[in-house]
Motif scaffolding. Structure first.
Motif, short mmCIF file in Angstrom:
data_model
loop_
_atom_site.label_atom_id
_atom_site.label_comp_id
_atom_site.label_asym_id
_atom_site.label_seq_id
_atom_site.Cartn_x
_atom_site.Cartn_y
_atom_site.Cartn_z
N LYS A 62 0.89 -1.25 -0.11
CA LYS A 62 0.01 -0.19 -0.02
C LYS A 62 0.83 1.33 0.13
N LEU A 63 0.56 2.06 -0.78
CA LEU A 63 1.29 3.49 -0.95
C LEU A 63 1.21 4.21 0.14
N LEU A 64 2.15 4.96 0.53
CA LEU A 64 1.91 5.90 1.68
C LEU A 64 1.47 7.05 1.55
N GLN A 65 0.32 7.47 2.33
CA GLN A 65 -0.57 8.54 2.16
C GLN A 65 -0.21 9.60 3.40
N GLU A 66 -0.14 10.82 3.29
CA GLU A 66 0.11 11.87 4.48
C GLU A 66 -0.63 12.81 4.07
N THR A 67 -1.15 13.62 5.24
CA THR A 67 -1.60 14.97 5.00
C THR A 67 -0.64 16.07 5.32
N LEU A 68 -0.57 16.79 4.48
CA LEU A 68 0.54 17.94 4.35
C LEU A 68 -0.02 19.35 4.32
N ASP A 69 0.80 20.44 4.73
CA ASP A 69 0.40 21.67 4.37
C ASP A 69 0.80 22.12 2.63
N TRP A 70 0.26 23.02 2.20
CA TRP A 70 0.43 23.19 0.78
C TRP A 70 1.91 23.48 0.55
#
Length: 157
Positions: A62-70
């Motif tokens: 499973k590819l890594l997902q992250e929540t990041l600032d613009w």
């Protein structure tokens, strides 16, 4: 991607190809290819992104997902307008360990190979020319050369 030059905050939409500067300190000075999955919430400048070559665990399923600032995202840089003649001391980005890492060119070897000191790894590694690029910055919706590159072009002309 929408027109970021109309605003100082880049706006991305699902499916946009991006380069990602990971949040983790160990990855400072690196950029990885990825895709915008979605905006975190309607009125935020945070995005859920998925890396193209980094995975959640060692199984590689499973590819890594992250929540990041613009600010940690940018479109992929355009290819150089002309062939780059790398030389000793150039600031470069080298493709290593699935991402582009900041470094300095420390030696030229035969066969179009170059030694680069990668700051993030604190080691010198030899790269083929195809795995090097000059660093550029994404500033207010457009690509600009970094200061070192501007100085280098002045020396050449």
């Amino acid at each position: 991607m929408s027109n970021p030059s109309s605003s100082w905050i880049a706006q991305f939409k699902p499916g946009d190809r991006v380069e990602i500067s990971p949040h983790d300190r160990r990855f400072r000075g690196s950029w990885y290819a990825g895709t915008v999955v979605r905006r975190e919430a309607k009125n935020t400048n945070r995005y859920v992104v998925e890396y193209n070559q980094l995975y959640e665990d060692e199984s590689g399923e499973k590819l890594l997902q992250e929540t990041l600032d613009w600010i940690q995202l940018r479109p992929p840089p355009p290819p150089p307008e002309k062939k780059v003649q790398f030389k000793f001391g150039d600031e470069v980005e080298a493709f290593y360990s699935d991402g582009w890492w900041e470094g300095a060119l420390t030696a030229e070897h035969s066969g179009g190979k170059f030694a680069v000191f990668l700051r993030g790894f604190e080691e010198q590694i030899v790269f083929e020319e195809k795995d090097l690029r000059l660093p550029v910055q994404w500033v207010k919706g457009k690509w600009e050369p970094r200061f070192e590159q501007v100085q280098r072009e002045k020396e050449v002309s």
